[in-house]
Enzyme design. Structure first.
Site, PDB file in Angstrom:
ATOM      1  N   ASN A 152       0.802  -1.219   0.000  1.00  0.00           N
ATOM      2  CA  ASN A 152       0.000   0.000   0.000  1.00  0.00           C
ATOM      3  C   ASN A 152       0.836   1.271   0.000  1.00  0.00           C
ATOM      4  O   ASN A 152       0.329   2.343  -0.301  1.00  0.00           O
ATOM      5  CB  ASN A 152      -0.955   0.007   1.196  1.00  0.00           C
ATOM      6  CG  ASN A 152      -0.275  -0.354   2.490  1.00  0.00           C
ATOM      7  OD1 ASN A 152       0.296  -1.441   2.624  1.00  0.00           O
ATOM      8  ND2 ASN A 152      -0.302   0.549   3.438  1.00  0.00           N
ATOM      9  N   CYS A 327       2.578   9.523  12.085  1.00  0.00           N
ATOM     10  CA  CYS A 327       2.597  10.157  13.390  1.00  0.00           C
ATOM     11  C   CYS A 327       2.173   9.134  14.430  1.00  0.00           C
ATOM     12  O   CYS A 327       1.003   8.800  14.521  1.00  0.00           O
ATOM     13  CB  CYS A 327       1.637  11.337  13.406  1.00  0.00           C
ATOM     14  SG  CYS A 327       2.473  12.891  13.523  1.00  0.00           S
TER      15      CYS A 327
HETATM   16  C1  LIG Z   1      -6.499  -0.025   3.232  1.00  0.00           C
HETATM   17  C2  LIG Z   1      -5.824  -1.317   3.546  1.00  0.00           C
HETATM   18  C3  LIG Z   1      -6.281  -2.147   4.576  1.00  0.00           C
HETATM   19  C4  LIG Z   1      -7.414  -1.755   5.492  1.00  0.00           C
HETATM   20  O1  LIG Z   1      -8.640  -1.752   4.820  1.00  0.00           O
HETATM   21  P1  LIG Z   1      -9.961  -1.234   5.562  1.00  0.00           P
HETATM   22  O2  LIG Z   1     -11.068  -1.690   4.700  1.00  0.00           O
HETATM   23  O3  LIG Z   1      -9.840   0.234   5.593  1.00  0.00           O
HETATM   24  O4  LIG Z   1     -10.000  -1.866   6.904  1.00  0.00           O
HETATM   25  C5  LIG Z   1      -5.637  -3.342   4.772  1.00  0.00           C
HETATM   26  N1  LIG Z   1      -4.601  -3.719   4.007  1.00  0.00           N
HETATM   27  C6  LIG Z   1      -4.141  -2.957   3.000  1.00  0.00           C
HETATM   28  C7  LIG Z   1      -2.984  -3.421   2.173  1.00  0.00           C
HETATM   29  C8  LIG Z   1      -4.734  -1.729   2.741  1.00  0.00           C
HETATM   30  O5  LIG Z   1      -4.255  -0.965   1.766  1.00  0.00           O
END
Ligand SMILES: *Cc1c(COP(=O)(O)O)cnc(C)c1O
Length: 402
Positions: A152, A327
């Site tokens: 991510n 943060c």
């Molecule tokens: C955004 C994200 C999550 C969390 O997803 P939510 O639906 O906001 O709980 C988990 N893993 C990855 C790789 C993400 O990018």
């Protein structure tokens, strides 16, 4: 062009208007509980089944293999805790990777507090896990490998097929947090040997608060202990009245992603490359974080040397991007992903993540290029170390005939 420009599509994405339109009737006329045994319930249940088919089709799964959850965080918790608890008698070891999302890392830490052993595989400078180290970490008490599909922060895509093969050779379950990958690259759970896969609607132009865990029902049929107990919804794996409007929206978002992926991915890649090439042509002392080619189409994570990422973000007040720091309480910590990749701390602090998506335009890319160039030059103009570095570089450049 509307300001501010949104280049933070890894954090969340705007809901596609077609998704909103599909959802609206399920708040009002078609408000039934999908478990109810009457016309209102049947109508909701049919809509949920339609959505389940669309979610499954996007990842090459069958509708009955989709367990709806509140999002990827819950899916990660359910996959990791659910396997550990269900198969406790067979093993006590889980393998994951240091660059995972906190939802995976913290689920693993939770297991460690309950007597499990966890191996956190390192990643290389591009963010890729090493398959020899994965093989070496496996022992006869290993239950689960949890490796994300795409990161991510830096967008690095992991070698899913190879990990799936290694898991299959050893009879170990393979979970992948594919939250960033679903809808942004082709995913086929069967071809990649994935047994459990986490996803969430809001990263692919669906609503927030709805996600899914794919749970393989064939070769092998995975059994999980639930983390949320109650009425036995979703095959007993996740109780609670289904979020029908959310599920309908999630299904629509998956249907659109599948229908338009062939056109959308090259378009987003082209915008991202325009941004990347432009930045590297206009500014010096830049470093690309992540894999140069095995990377999500909309991702660009760049370390700006001699710049504080937080100052740059503050300066870019009409551009939404995110920094390479988080943060935590009072201290500004460099991201655990950049740290795991071995990036120098000053570069980690100077890193910015750009996340492009469906609704971004070339005009926005060109605007952001101008703004970033302007801000980086302004901040470097205030930096005594940057001035020293350019002064030191000058004689060498002159000698090289530049
Ligand atoms: C955004 C994200 C999550 C969390 O997803 P939510 O639906 O906001 O709980 C988990 N893993 C990855 C790789 C993400 O990018």
């Amino acid at each position: 062009m509307k300001l501010p420009v949104y280049f933070d599509n890894h954090a969340t994405t705007p809901v596609d208007p077609r998704v909103v339109e599909a959802m609206l009737p399920f708040f009002t006329e078609q408000f039934g509980n999908s478990a109810s045994k009457h016309a209102f319930g049947w109508e909701a249940d049919a809509a949920v089944y339609e959505a389940r088919k669309n979610v499954a089709a996007l990842i090459g799964a069958a509708p009955k293999e989709i367990v709806f959850t509140s999002g990827a965080t819950e899916s990660d918790n359910l996959a990791i805790q659910g396997v550990a608890e269900m198969h406790r008698d067979r093993g006590d070891h889980v393998i994951t990777c240091a660059a995972e999302h906190k939802a995976v890392l913290d689920s693993c830490k939770f297991l460690e507090r309950h007597g499990f052993r966890v191996t956190y595989l390192p990643v290389d400078a591009r963010g890729t896990v090493n398959l020899d180290k994965l093989r070496a970490a496996i022992d006869d008490r290993t239950l689960l490998i949890s490796i994300m599909a795409a990161n991510n922060e830096v967008g690095t895509i992991q070698p899913l097929d190879e990990i799936g093969r290694i898991a299959a050779e050893h009879g170990i379950l393979f979970h992948s947090d594919a939250t960033q990958a679903v809808g942004k690259m082709p995913i086929d759970v069967e071809a990649s040997g994935i047994h459990l896969l986490s996803m969430t609607a809001h990263k692919l132009h669906g609503p927030k608060g709805i996600g899914a865990l794919y749970v393989s029902a064939r070769k092998p049929a995975v059994r999980l202990s639930p983390t949320i107990h109650g009425g036995g919804h979703e095959g007993g794996m996740r109780s609670g009245t289904l979020n029908v409007p959310g599920i309908v929206g999630f299904g629509k978002a998956c249907e659109i992603a599948r229908a338009e992926m062939a056109e959308e991915l090259p378009h987003i890649t082209q915008l991202r490359n325009r941004l990347e090439d432009g930045l590297f042509a206009r500014l010096d002392e830049l470093h690309l974080n992540g894999h140069p080619t095995e990377r999500l189409c909309g991702n660009l994570n760049v370390a700006f040397g001699f710049v504080e990422g937080e100052s740059l973000i503050m300066g870019l007040n009409d551009v939404a991007v995110s920094s390479g720091s988080t943060c935590t309480s009072a201290a500004l910590e460099p991201s655990h992903v950049l740290k795991a990749m071995g990036l120098r701390e000053d570069l980690a602090h100077g890193s910015i993540r750009f996340g492009l998506g469906r609704f971004n335009t070339e005009e926005e890319v060109d605007y952001v290029l101008d703004r970033v160039e302007e801000e980086v030059n302004r901040l470097r103009g205030l930096s005594p170390t940057y001035a020293k570095r350019t002064a030191a570089a000058r004689p060498a450049q002159a000698a090289a005939g530049k």
